[in-house]
Design a protein around this motif. Structure first.
Motif, PDB file in Angstrom:
ATOM      1  N   GLN A  65     107.473  40.321  26.860  1.00 18.11           N
ATOM      2  CA  GLN A  65     106.226  39.908  26.198  1.00 18.11           C
ATOM      3  C   GLN A  65     106.371  38.599  25.418  1.00 18.11           C
ATOM      4  O   GLN A  65     105.359  37.970  25.079  1.00 18.11           O
ATOM      5  CB  GLN A  65     105.732  41.007  25.255  1.00 18.11           C
ATOM      6  N   CYS A 110      97.770  47.016  24.457  1.00 19.02           N
ATOM      7  CA  CYS A 110      98.968  46.207  24.655  1.00 19.02           C
ATOM      8  C   CYS A 110      98.760  44.820  24.047  1.00 19.02           C
ATOM      9  O   CYS A 110      97.701  44.219  24.205  1.00 19.02           O
ATOM     10  CB  CYS A 110      99.279  46.076  26.150  1.00 19.02           C
ATOM     11  N   LEU A 111      99.783  44.323  23.358  1.00 20.57           N
ATOM     12  CA  LEU A 111      99.694  42.999  22.725  1.00 20.57           C
ATOM     13  C   LEU A 111      99.496  41.906  23.782  1.00 20.57           C
ATOM     14  O   LEU A 111      99.026  40.818  23.465  1.00 20.57           O
ATOM     15  CB  LEU A 111     100.961  42.722  21.915  1.00 20.57           C
ATOM     16  N   HIS A 153     106.052  53.179  27.297  1.00 26.92           N
ATOM     17  CA  HIS A 153     105.239  51.954  27.377  1.00 26.92           C
ATOM     18  C   HIS A 153     106.147  50.725  27.376  1.00 26.92           C
ATOM     19  O   HIS A 153     105.949  49.797  28.173  1.00 26.92           O
ATOM     20  CB  HIS A 153     104.262  51.912  26.183  1.00 26.92           C
ATOM     21  N   GLU A 154     107.157  50.735  26.478  1.00 22.09           N
ATOM     22  CA  GLU A 154     108.050  49.566  26.363  1.00 22.09           C
ATOM     23  C   GLU A 154     108.986  49.445  27.558  1.00 22.09           C
ATOM     24  O   GLU A 154     109.181  48.346  28.084  1.00 22.09           O
ATOM     25  CB  GLU A 154     108.874  49.626  25.068  1.00 22.09           C
ATOM     26  N   HIS A 157     107.412  47.886  30.475  1.00 25.89           N
ATOM     27  CA  HIS A 157     107.364  46.417  30.420  1.00 25.89           C
ATOM     28  C   HIS A 157     108.623  45.806  31.043  1.00 25.89           C
ATOM     29  O   HIS A 157     108.555  44.749  31.670  1.00 25.89           O
ATOM     30  CB  HIS A 157     107.239  45.896  28.984  1.00 25.89           C
TER      31      HIS A 157
HETATM   32  O1  SB7 Z   1     104.433  46.628  24.491  1.00 21.23           O
HETATM   33  C1  SB7 Z   1     104.056  46.813  23.170  1.00 21.23           C
HETATM   34  N1  SB7 Z   1     102.694  46.601  22.931  1.00 21.23           N
HETATM   35  O2  SB7 Z   1     102.004  45.923  23.802  1.00 21.23           O
HETATM   36  C2  SB7 Z   1     102.121  47.027  21.674  1.00 21.23           C
HETATM   37  C3  SB7 Z   1     101.393  48.351  21.781  1.00 21.23           C
HETATM   38  C4  SB7 Z   1     102.315  49.469  22.088  1.00 21.23           C
HETATM   39  C5  SB7 Z   1     101.679  50.778  22.421  1.00 21.23           C
HETATM   40  C6  SB7 Z   1     100.324  51.052  22.187  1.00 21.23           C
HETATM   41  C7  SB7 Z   1      99.806  52.308  22.515  1.00 21.23           C
HETATM   42  C8  SB7 Z   1     100.631  53.267  23.081  1.00 21.23           C
HETATM   43  C9  SB7 Z   1     101.969  52.987  23.303  1.00 21.23           C
HETATM   44  C10 SB7 Z   1     102.477  51.744  22.971  1.00 21.23           C
END
Ligand code: SB7
Ligand code: NI
Length: 183
Positions: A65, A110-111, A153-154, A157
């Protein structure tokens, strides 16, 4: 420090790459990058700092990211009991997982995604993760609940997977069978 300018957005090819393993012991540069990543995650959850630097709050961050195609993730979650869980990890690997699924009833964001993508994101309810932390120690942890969701989630990525890849296109709010709803 990492700010929103450093975070790449969907459409950038690095978000769809499979990130490279970090050579261990980690170089000073890789340690500095991972340290900046965990600082971002913590700063983004601090009302004053996030306001001052315009940081979008995030409970995790993966190196792709910030356009670094390496297997590094940073996670900082305060759980329902107010306990802080902080992880800055090299080469995280899901060793095993439950058959049972879980999902956040609020969906995920997601960021790197500047839009809302509604829908249920099915995750494994429980996972076992091995990794190496910033101090060079190997960790072997079992996770469930929100932490298990964030880790998946991470780690997604690192494999070029975005959360919305898991949403059922024909019925985004279809509850996966045999799944735990996490409020
Ligand atoms: O990759 C990290 N990111 O984009 C920030 C949000 C992370 C996240 C948000 C909701 C559920 C799981 C993880
Ligand atoms: Ni994300």
């Amino acid at each position: 420090m990492i700010t929103m300018e450093n975070i790449i957005r969907e459409g950038h090819p690095t978000l769809r790459k499979v990130a490279e393993e970090v050579t261990l012991p980690a170089s000073e540069q890789d340690k500095e990058t991972l340290s900046l990543m965990i600082d971002y995650v913590k700063n983004s959850q601090d009302p004053e700092v996030s306001e001052k630097y315009g940081l979008r709050p995030g409970i995790g961050l993966a190196a792709p990211q910030i356009n670094v195609a390496k297997r590094m993730i940073a996670i900082h979650v305060v759980d329902e009991k107010g306990v802080q869980h902080s992880y800055a990890l090299f080469n995280p690997k899901i060793m095993s997982h439950s058959v049972e699924k879980s999902y956040l009833t609020s969906g995920e964001g997601c960021l790197s995604v500047d839009r809302s993508v509604p829908g249920i994101v099915p995750r494994y309810a429980r996972i076992r993760v091995k990794a190496t932390n910033l101090d060079g120690e190997q960790i072997d942890i079992r996770l469930r609940g929100l932490l298990a969701v964030v880790f998946q989630h991470e780690i997604d990525h690192l494999n070029g997977i975005m959360f919305y890849d898991h949403i059922n296109e024909s019925n985004p709010f279809q509850e996966p069978e045999n799944a735990i709803a996490i409020e």
